[in-house]
Design a protein around this motif. Structure first.
Motif, PDB file in Angstrom:
ATOM      1  N   GLU A 119      37.064  80.473  35.983  1.00  0.00           N
ATOM      2  CA  GLU A 119      37.402  79.108  36.385  1.00  0.00           C
ATOM      3  C   GLU A 119      36.281  78.135  36.025  1.00  0.00           C
ATOM      4  OE1 GLU A 119      38.815  76.323  40.119  1.00  0.00           O
ATOM      5  OE2 GLU A 119      38.598  78.466  40.479  1.00  0.00           O
ATOM      6  N   MET A 120      35.031  78.603  36.095  1.00  0.00           N
ATOM      7  CA  MET A 120      33.899  77.736  35.764  1.00  0.00           C
ATOM      8  C   MET A 120      34.025  77.181  34.346  1.00  0.00           C
ATOM      9  SD  MET A 120      31.733  77.607  38.328  1.00  0.00           S
ATOM     10  CE  MET A 120      30.009  77.647  37.958  1.00  0.00           C
ATOM     11  N   ILE A 121      34.422  78.051  33.408  1.00  0.00           N
ATOM     12  CA  ILE A 121      34.560  77.618  32.009  1.00  0.00           C
ATOM     13  C   ILE A 121      35.761  76.681  31.837  1.00  0.00           C
ATOM     14  CG2 ILE A 121      35.092  78.422  29.662  1.00  0.00           C
ATOM     15  CD1 ILE A 121      32.231  78.982  30.227  1.00  0.00           C
ATOM     16  N   ILE A 122      36.862  77.007  32.522  1.00  0.00           N
ATOM     17  CA  ILE A 122      38.060  76.159  32.445  1.00  0.00           C
ATOM     18  C   ILE A 122      37.739  74.755  32.969  1.00  0.00           C
ATOM     19  CG2 ILE A 122      40.492  75.902  33.137  1.00  0.00           C
ATOM     20  CD1 ILE A 122      39.891  78.448  31.433  1.00  0.00           C
ATOM     21  N   ARG A 123      37.060  74.705  34.116  1.00  0.00           N
ATOM     22  CA  ARG A 123      36.690  73.401  34.698  1.00  0.00           C
ATOM     23  C   ARG A 123      35.705  72.657  33.792  1.00  0.00           C
ATOM     24  NH1 ARG A 123      40.760  72.736  38.104  1.00  0.00           N
ATOM     25  NH2 ARG A 123      40.963  74.453  39.567  1.00  0.00           N
ATOM     26  N   ALA A 124      34.786  73.399  33.175  1.00  0.00           N
ATOM     27  CA  ALA A 124      33.813  72.764  32.268  1.00  0.00           C
ATOM     28  C   ALA A 124      34.538  72.035  31.143  1.00  0.00           C
ATOM     29  CB  ALA A 124      32.861  73.818  31.706  1.00  0.00           C
ATOM     30  N   ARG A 125      35.580  72.683  30.609  1.00  0.00           N
ATOM     31  CA  ARG A 125      36.376  72.049  29.551  1.00  0.00           C
ATOM     32  C   ARG A 125      37.123  70.813  30.094  1.00  0.00           C
ATOM     33  NH1 ARG A 125      34.164  72.729  25.328  1.00  0.00           N
ATOM     34  NH2 ARG A 125      34.320  74.638  24.174  1.00  0.00           N
ATOM     35  N   GLN A 126      37.629  70.949  31.319  1.00  0.00           N
ATOM     36  CA  GLN A 126      38.351  69.838  31.957  1.00  0.00           C
ATOM     37  C   GLN A 126      37.470  68.595  32.064  1.00  0.00           C
ATOM     38  OE1 GLN A 126      39.773  71.142  35.789  1.00  0.00           O
ATOM     39  NE2 GLN A 126      41.756  70.216  35.471  1.00  0.00           N
ATOM     40  N   PHE A 127      36.196  68.814  32.407  1.00  0.00           N
ATOM     41  CA  PHE A 127      35.254  67.698  32.569  1.00  0.00           C
ATOM     42  C   PHE A 127      34.588  67.292  31.252  1.00  0.00           C
ATOM     43  CE2 PHE A 127      34.704  69.575  37.024  1.00  0.00           C
ATOM     44  CZ  PHE A 127      35.515  68.622  37.612  1.00  0.00           C
ATOM     45  N   ASP A 128      35.031  67.912  30.139  1.00  0.00           N
ATOM     46  CA  ASP A 128      34.437  67.626  28.823  1.00  0.00           C
ATOM     47  C   ASP A 128      32.955  67.976  28.729  1.00  0.00           C
ATOM     48  OD1 ASP A 128      36.727  66.780  27.480  1.00  0.00           O
ATOM     49  OD2 ASP A 128      36.575  64.759  28.312  1.00  0.00           O
ATOM     50  N   PHE A 129      32.536  68.995  29.478  1.00  0.00           N
ATOM     51  CA  PHE A 129      31.167  69.487  29.305  1.00  0.00           C
ATOM     52  C   PHE A 129      31.103  70.292  28.012  1.00  0.00           C
ATOM     53  CE2 PHE A 129      30.858  69.425  34.169  1.00  0.00           C
ATOM     54  CZ  PHE A 129      30.160  68.222  34.169  1.00  0.00           C
ATOM     55  N   THR A 130      29.960  70.280  27.359  1.00  0.00           N
ATOM     56  CA  THR A 130      29.821  71.013  26.097  1.00  0.00           C
ATOM     57  C   THR A 130      29.371  72.446  26.385  1.00  0.00           C
ATOM     58  OG1 THR A 130      27.579  70.141  25.890  1.00  0.00           O
ATOM     59  CG2 THR A 130      29.326  68.980  24.706  1.00  0.00           C
ATOM     60  N   ILE A 131      29.947  73.395  25.626  1.00  0.00           N
ATOM     61  CA  ILE A 131      29.659  74.815  25.844  1.00  0.00           C
ATOM     62  C   ILE A 131      29.166  75.454  24.553  1.00  0.00           C
ATOM     63  CG2 ILE A 131      30.621  77.047  26.557  1.00  0.00           C
ATOM     64  CD1 ILE A 131      32.842  75.464  28.024  1.00  0.00           C
ATOM     65  N   GLY A 132      27.963  76.023  24.607  1.00  0.00           N
ATOM     66  CA  GLY A 132      27.446  76.812  23.490  1.00  0.00           C
ATOM     67  C   GLY A 132      27.610  78.287  23.806  1.00  0.00           C
ATOM     68  N   GLU A 133      27.631  79.126  22.769  1.00  0.00           N
ATOM     69  CA  GLU A 133      27.771  80.566  23.001  1.00  0.00           C
ATOM     70  C   GLU A 133      26.690  81.350  22.263  1.00  0.00           C
ATOM     71  OE1 GLU A 133      32.203  81.736  24.146  1.00  0.00           O
ATOM     72  OE2 GLU A 133      32.005  81.407  21.997  1.00  0.00           O
ATOM     73  N   VAL A 134      26.231  82.415  22.909  1.00  0.00           N
ATOM     74  CA  VAL A 134      25.242  83.322  22.318  1.00  0.00           C
ATOM     75  C   VAL A 134      25.812  84.734  22.407  1.00  0.00           C
ATOM     76  CG1 VAL A 134      22.961  84.373  22.696  1.00  0.00           C
ATOM     77  CG2 VAL A 134      23.227  81.884  22.884  1.00  0.00           C
ATOM     78  N   PRO A 135      25.835  85.479  21.282  1.00  0.00           N
ATOM     79  CA  PRO A 135      26.334  86.865  21.356  1.00  0.00           C
ATOM     80  C   PRO A 135      25.424  87.709  22.250  1.00  0.00           C
ATOM     81  CG  PRO A 135      26.044  86.154  19.063  1.00  0.00           C
ATOM     82  CD  PRO A 135      25.389  85.121  19.931  1.00  0.00           C
ATOM     83  N   ILE A 136      26.019  88.470  23.162  1.00  0.00           N
ATOM     84  CA  ILE A 136      25.232  89.380  24.005  1.00  0.00           C
ATOM     85  C   ILE A 136      25.840  90.776  23.960  1.00  0.00           C
ATOM     86  CG2 ILE A 136      24.410  87.621  25.640  1.00  0.00           C
ATOM     87  CD1 ILE A 136      26.601  88.906  27.622  1.00  0.00           C
ATOM     88  N   THR A 137      25.017  91.776  24.235  1.00  0.00           N
ATOM     89  CA  THR A 137      25.549  93.117  24.437  1.00  0.00           C
ATOM     90  C   THR A 137      25.533  93.386  25.930  1.00  0.00           C
ATOM     91  OG1 THR A 137      23.335  93.876  23.896  1.00  0.00           O
ATOM     92  CG2 THR A 137      25.008  94.158  22.208  1.00  0.00           C
ATOM     93  N   PHE A 138      26.674  93.815  26.412  1.00  0.00           N
ATOM     94  CA  PHE A 138      26.854  94.111  27.838  1.00  0.00           C
ATOM     95  C   PHE A 138      26.781  95.626  27.989  1.00  0.00           C
ATOM     96  CE2 PHE A 138      29.492  95.429  31.368  1.00  0.00           C
ATOM     97  CZ  PHE A 138      29.221  94.506  32.372  1.00  0.00           C
ATOM     98  N   VAL A 139      25.912  96.095  28.895  1.00  0.00           N
ATOM     99  CA  VAL A 139      25.770  97.535  29.113  1.00  0.00           C
ATOM    100  C   VAL A 139      26.290  97.865  30.506  1.00  0.00           C
ATOM    101  CG1 VAL A 139      24.144  99.459  29.219  1.00  0.00           C
ATOM    102  CG2 VAL A 139      23.737  97.570  27.629  1.00  0.00           C
ATOM    103  N   ASP A 140      27.208  98.826  30.590  1.00  0.00           N
ATOM    104  CA  ASP A 140      27.758  99.160  31.906  1.00  0.00           C
ATOM    105  C   ASP A 140      26.641  99.631  32.832  1.00  0.00           C
ATOM    106  OD1 ASP A 140      29.772  99.242  33.719  1.00  0.00           O
ATOM    107  OD2 ASP A 140      30.421 101.271  33.240  1.00  0.00           O
ATOM    108  N   ARG A 141      26.819  99.356  34.111  1.00  0.00           N
ATOM    109  CA  ARG A 141      25.726  99.544  35.070  1.00  0.00           C
ATOM    110  C   ARG A 141      25.105 100.943  35.003  1.00  0.00           C
ATOM    111  NH1 ARG A 141      26.291  97.341  39.925  1.00  0.00           N
ATOM    112  NH2 ARG A 141      24.947  98.936  40.745  1.00  0.00           N
ATOM    113  N   VAL A 142      23.779 100.960  35.135  1.00  0.00           N
ATOM    114  CA  VAL A 142      23.022 102.199  35.025  1.00  0.00           C
ATOM    115  C   VAL A 142      23.071 102.980  36.344  1.00  0.00           C
ATOM    116  CG1 VAL A 142      20.748 103.169  34.499  1.00  0.00           C
ATOM    117  CG2 VAL A 142      21.503 101.080  33.348  1.00  0.00           C
TER     118      VAL A 142
END
Length: 246
Positions: free
Chosen positions: A198-221
């Motif tokens: 919802e945070m991202i959806i609302r950000a778009r609604q308010f015309d906030f700018t969104i940048g993206e960075v590729p990340i690797t997600f590791v399942d919890r240790v």
């Protein structure tokens, strides 16, 4: 380049770490955070929001505070488990930085990506920088087929229904301008797993700018994963709600 250097000193980054039963992970994640942030020369604080963990997470946090100091490690515990959304609100109230980083404490998010988030933010003065498992070199390690399918499916459905303009909606590794995060949290109605989307959806609604960075997600240790059938049901319900209201 001097302008960029000046920015490093004037900006402060508050890293919010909500914890519940993360005693084994906490010392490692804190050490990594401090190593990467210190090496990059950033001004930062780590705010640990423990929700009454019965496993001694808060005691571990206190020991870490003794080691690294109260300026770097800020403890803002709560009596009991009250959910992710409210943990961020609680942490934000105590944050002294003008930027906020939100991430998981279970080592699924590697602190090495935070300097990349910061650089990305500075490039275009983004309001939000989101870590994405679905762009460029991003990916997921340690998930079984079912978990990958659920995540991909959730993401695909959301893209289809809401067209958010960001590739990874259910991720929870992000950098926000503090004022932007405050406005988004105020407007969000979801709790738990769906809150990130919802945070991202609302950000778009308010015309906030969104940048993206590729990340690797590791399942919890260590410890138990927190995603189950009830979360998937909540997700579907919230997705329909957002589709109807945004």
């Amino acid at each position: 380049m001097a302008g960029g250097d000046a920015q490093v000193t004037e900006n402060k980054y508050s890293i919010l770490l909500p914890t519940y039963n993360e005693r084994e992970n906490l010392p490692i994640i804190i050490w990594l955070l401090i190593t990467y942030m210190d090496n990059s020369g950033y001004n930062f604080e780590i705010i640990i929001i423990d929700d009454g963990s019965p496993d001694g997470t808060l005691e571990a946090a206190r020991q870490l505070q003794d080691i690294y100091g109260e300026e770097k490690i800020v403890l803002r515990p709560r009596e009991k488990k009250l959910g992710l959304g409210t943990a961020y609100i609680h942490g934000m109230k105590h944050a002294t930085g003008n930027f906020i980083v939100i991430m998981d404490a279970d080592l699924s998010h590697h602190p090495k990506f935070i300097p990349e988030f910061i650089k990305k933010q500075e490039e275009c003065n983004y309001d939000v920088v989101s870590g994405s498992r679905y762009v460029g070199s991003g990916g997921v390690y340690g998930w079984d087929f079912k978990r990958k399918l659920v995540s991909r499916g959730a993401n695909f459905l959301t893209q289809l229904l809401l067209r958010p303009g960001a590739s990874d909606l259910t991720g929870s590794f992000r950098l926000y301008k503090k004022s932007v995060l405050e406005k988004l949290v105020e407007s969000c109605v979801s709790k738990g797993y769906v809150f990130q989307m919802e945070m991202i959806i609302r950000a778009r609604q308010f015309d906030f700018t969104i940048g993206e960075v590729p990340i690797t997600f590791v399942d919890r240790v260590y410890g138990e994963s927190k995603l189950g059938g009830s979360e998937i049901f909540q997700f579907a319900k919230a997705l329909l709600y957002l589709f109807a209201t945004t």
